[in-house]
Scaffold this active site. Structure first.
Site, PDB file in Angstrom:
ATOM      1  N   LYS A  54       0.855  -1.240   0.172  1.00  0.00           N
ATOM      2  CA  LYS A  54      -0.174  -0.010  -0.204  1.00  0.00           C
ATOM      3  C   LYS A  54       1.018   1.098  -0.243  1.00  0.00           C
ATOM      4  O   LYS A  54       0.478   2.327  -0.445  1.00  0.00           O
ATOM      5  CB  LYS A  54      -1.175  -0.043   1.439  1.00  0.00           C
ATOM      6  CG  LYS A  54      -1.896  -0.925   1.141  1.00  0.00           C
ATOM      7  CD  LYS A  54      -2.635  -1.049   2.372  1.00  0.00           C
ATOM      8  CE  LYS A  54      -3.820  -2.355   2.223  1.00  0.00           C
ATOM      9  NZ  LYS A  54      -4.683  -2.483   3.432  1.00  0.00           N
ATOM     10  N   HIS A  93       0.374  -6.477  17.818  1.00  0.00           N
ATOM     11  CA  HIS A  93      -0.858  -7.333  18.246  1.00  0.00           C
ATOM     12  C   HIS A  93      -1.402  -7.162  19.366  1.00  0.00           C
ATOM     13  O   HIS A  93      -0.932  -6.897  20.610  1.00  0.00           O
ATOM     14  CB  HIS A  93      -0.078  -8.742  18.378  1.00  0.00           C
ATOM     15  CG  HIS A  93       1.024  -9.163  17.190  1.00  0.00           C
ATOM     16  ND1 HIS A  93       2.346  -8.621  17.519  1.00  0.00           N
ATOM     17  CD2 HIS A  93       0.820  -9.816  16.054  1.00  0.00           C
ATOM     18  CE1 HIS A  93       2.816  -9.231  16.271  1.00  0.00           C
ATOM     19  NE2 HIS A  93       2.162  -9.897  15.433  1.00  0.00           N
TER      20      HIS A  93
END
Length: 105
Positions: A54, A93
């Site tokens: 991206k 995470h």
């Protein structure tokens, strides 16, 4: 400068080894083999590689995802290594989610 970001639901990684074989380089595979939470590790790596794509503004056309390496510096921080250049990267995470951000200049 461009920024790429991606998020992965860790529970969607049903077979971490199978995915690892598809997306990791040899160096990354060596790191993967040492990890105890392989599902979380591979979700973070996948998010980082997607974030990099991206950031550079391209899809995966013409680029093998395993060519994009997510390695560690001497302090243990992740970075992207692609075509002999390094790019800043952050992987997190929490709560069953892996996310990554990459800067591209």
């Amino acid at each position: 400068m461009r920024i790429g970001n991606d998020i992965v639901n860790i529970s969607r990684i049903e077979d971490p080894l199978r995915l690892a074989r598809k997306i990791l380089s040899k160096k990354e595979m060596e790191i993967f083999e040492t990890k105890t939470n392989k599902q979380e590790f591979i979700a973070g790596r996948f998010a980082a590689k997607e974030a990099f794509m991206k950031a550079i503004g391209k899809g995966f056309a013409g680029i093998s995802i395993s060519e994009i390496e997510v390695l560690y510096d001497e302090d243990g921080a992740p970075y992207i290594f692609y075509k002999d250049k390094t790019y800043p990267c952050s992987i997190s995470h929490d709560g069953g989610i892996a996310t990554a951000v990459v800067l591209f200049e």
